[in-house]
Design a protein around this motif. Sequence first.
Motif, short mmCIF file in Angstrom:
data_model
loop_
_atom_site.label_atom_id
_atom_site.label_comp_id
_atom_site.label_asym_id
_atom_site.label_seq_id
_atom_site.Cartn_x
_atom_site.Cartn_y
_atom_site.Cartn_z
N THR A 82 -25.87 33.73 -5.94
CA THR A 82 -25.41 33.65 -7.55
C THR A 82 -24.47 34.43 -7.79
N LEU A 83 -24.60 35.71 -7.29
CA LEU A 83 -23.71 36.74 -8.07
C LEU A 83 -22.33 36.83 -6.76
N ARG A 84 -21.43 36.06 -7.30
CA ARG A 84 -20.12 36.12 -6.46
C ARG A 84 -18.76 36.04 -7.37
N PHE A 85 -17.94 36.90 -7.20
CA PHE A 85 -16.62 36.91 -7.90
C PHE A 85 -15.30 36.43 -7.10
N LYS A 86 -14.67 35.63 -7.67
CA LYS A 86 -13.28 35.42 -6.95
C LYS A 86 -12.06 36.33 -7.09
N ILE A 87 -11.42 36.81 -6.33
CA ILE A 87 -10.20 37.57 -6.26
C ILE A 87 -8.94 36.76 -5.59
N ARG A 88 -7.87 37.04 -6.56
CA ARG A 88 -6.77 36.35 -6.16
C ARG A 88 -5.52 36.82 -6.42
N TRP A 89 -4.63 36.69 -5.43
CA TRP A 89 -3.27 37.40 -5.64
C TRP A 89 -2.32 36.80 -6.56
N ASP A 90 -1.57 37.65 -7.39
CA ASP A 90 -0.76 37.10 -8.09
C ASP A 90 0.61 37.61 -7.96
N ASN A 91 1.47 36.88 -7.63
CA ASN A 91 2.81 37.15 -7.20
C ASN A 91 3.60 37.83 -8.16
N ASP A 92 3.64 37.28 -9.21
CA ASP A 92 4.46 37.79 -10.37
C ASP A 92 4.14 39.32 -10.62
N ALA A 93 2.84 39.71 -10.92
CA ALA A 93 2.26 40.93 -11.05
C ALA A 93 2.12 41.69 -9.70
N GLN A 94 2.09 41.32 -8.49
CA GLN A 94 2.21 41.89 -7.27
C GLN A 94 0.72 42.75 -7.29
N ARG A 95 -0.34 42.03 -7.56
CA ARG A 95 -1.58 42.68 -7.38
C ARG A 95 -2.62 41.74 -7.41
N HIS A 96 -3.84 41.83 -7.10
CA HIS A 96 -5.04 41.07 -7.14
C HIS A 96 -5.78 40.97 -8.51
N TYR A 97 -6.24 39.83 -8.86
CA TYR A 97 -7.04 39.58 -10.14
C TYR A 97 -8.26 39.08 -9.79
N PHE A 98 -9.38 39.57 -10.53
CA PHE A 98 -10.53 38.70 -10.54
C PHE A 98 -10.38 37.35 -11.36
N ILE A 99 -11.11 36.45 -10.97
CA ILE A 99 -10.99 35.28 -11.71
C ILE A 99 -12.19 34.93 -12.33
N ASP A 100 -12.16 34.41 -13.66
CA ASP A 100 -13.35 34.20 -14.49
C ASP A 100 -13.52 32.59 -14.43
N GLU A 101 -14.90 32.48 -15.44
CA GLU A 101 -15.43 30.97 -15.05
C GLU A 101 -14.44 29.97 -15.79
N ASN A 102 -13.38 30.19 -16.38
CA ASN A 102 -12.41 29.19 -16.89
C ASN A 102 -11.05 29.19 -15.93
N ASN A 103 -11.12 29.91 -14.67
CA ASN A 103 -10.24 29.81 -13.86
C ASN A 103 -9.04 30.49 -14.25
N SER A 104 -9.17 31.56 -15.08
CA SER A 104 -8.32 32.46 -15.79
C SER A 104 -8.49 33.93 -15.20
N LYS A 105 -7.26 34.58 -15.17
CA LYS A 105 -7.39 36.22 -14.60
C LYS A 105 -8.27 36.90 -15.63
N VAL A 106 -9.11 37.85 -14.98
CA VAL A 106 -9.93 38.69 -15.80
C VAL A 106 -8.67 39.76 -16.31
N LEU A 107 -8.39 39.96 -17.69
CA LEU A 107 -7.34 40.85 -18.24
C LEU A 107 -7.99 41.85 -18.89
N PHE A 108 -7.27 43.33 -18.71
CA PHE A 108 -7.95 44.37 -19.39
C PHE A 108 -6.88 45.54 -19.45
#
Length: 275
Positions: free
Chosen positions: A248-274
Motif C-alpha cells: 500500500t505504501l508506494r510512490f511513483k517517480i517520473r522523469w520530466d524532460n522539460d525540467a530535467q529532473r525527477h518528480y513524484f506523481i500524486d493520486e491525480n497523476n500530476s507532479k508533486v510540486l513544492f
Amino acid sequence: MKQTILFLLVASALFSCGEVEIDRYGTSDNVYFDFDDEETSDRDSVVFSFAYTPEKTSDTLYLPVRIAGLRVSHDRRFGIKVLEDSITTATSGLHYKPLEEFYTISADSGTLQVPIVLYNQDTLLQDKSVALHFMLVPTEDFGTALPHGVYAKLVFSSRLEKPDWWTGVESVFMDYSRVKHQLYLVSIGNIPLVMEGANIPYNLFIMDKFRRFLIDPFTWVQSNPDYQLDTVVEDKEYVLFSKANPATLRFKIRWDNDAQRHYFIDENNSKVLFN
C-alpha cells in the motif's frame, strides 16, 4: 396509639422469623460495551485511521466490555459476532482478523478489553472507509438484556485529510494532495508547521529538508533502509516503497524532460510540486 400498636406488631413478626436473607441481586448477569465518553463522541462508535502510520500492515484496537452484575470466583465467557450484512462493509481476512468464538472474563474481574486486529493491506482504504458492526451474543454465563451497549461500530481507513496547518504554509507547500501529505509523513513525520514566533527557524529547516527529499529521493533512500527504490523504466520511472508495507505504501517517480529532473506523481497523476 393505633400507630404504636401497628409498629409493635410488625417488629414482633420480624424478630419471630429469625434471620432474613435479603436477595441483593435477583437478575442474571449481563455484558455490555462500555465506551469512554472522552475517547469517542458516540456512545457505541470508534473511528480509526492508518493515515499517520502508513508503514503498519496491521494494528489492534480494543472494545471495552463490562459486566452488569456480581463478580465471581471462576472464569466466564461471552460472545461477539460481526453483523455481516449491508451495514458491515469490511471484509473478513482482508480488513480484519476473524473474531474468536468466545471471549473470557477472568475470575474476580468485571471487565475485558477485546482485541480487534485491523489490516492495512487494501489500497482502497486510502480513498474510502469501511465499517465493522458488532453485537454481543448471550451465553450460559451472561445475558445481553440491557437496553444499551449491546451493539458497537468501528469505522476505519488509511485516508489522509488536509490538516489545518497546511493553509498557513500553502505558499511553499502549494496545492494539497494526499500523496504529497504521505511523502511529508514519510520523510519528516507528523510534525505540524506553525509559522510564527520561535517556531519559524525550525520550520524553515523542516521545509528545506522536505524539499531536498522531493528533489532527490535517490540520496534520501540511502540513509533510510526501511524504504527501497525499484526501477520501472531505466532513468525514466521508479517506485519508492516501504519494505514493511510494500502493498500500500508506494510512490511513483517520473522523469520530466522539460525540467530535467525527477518528480513524484500524486493520486491525480500530476507532479508533486513544492516551492
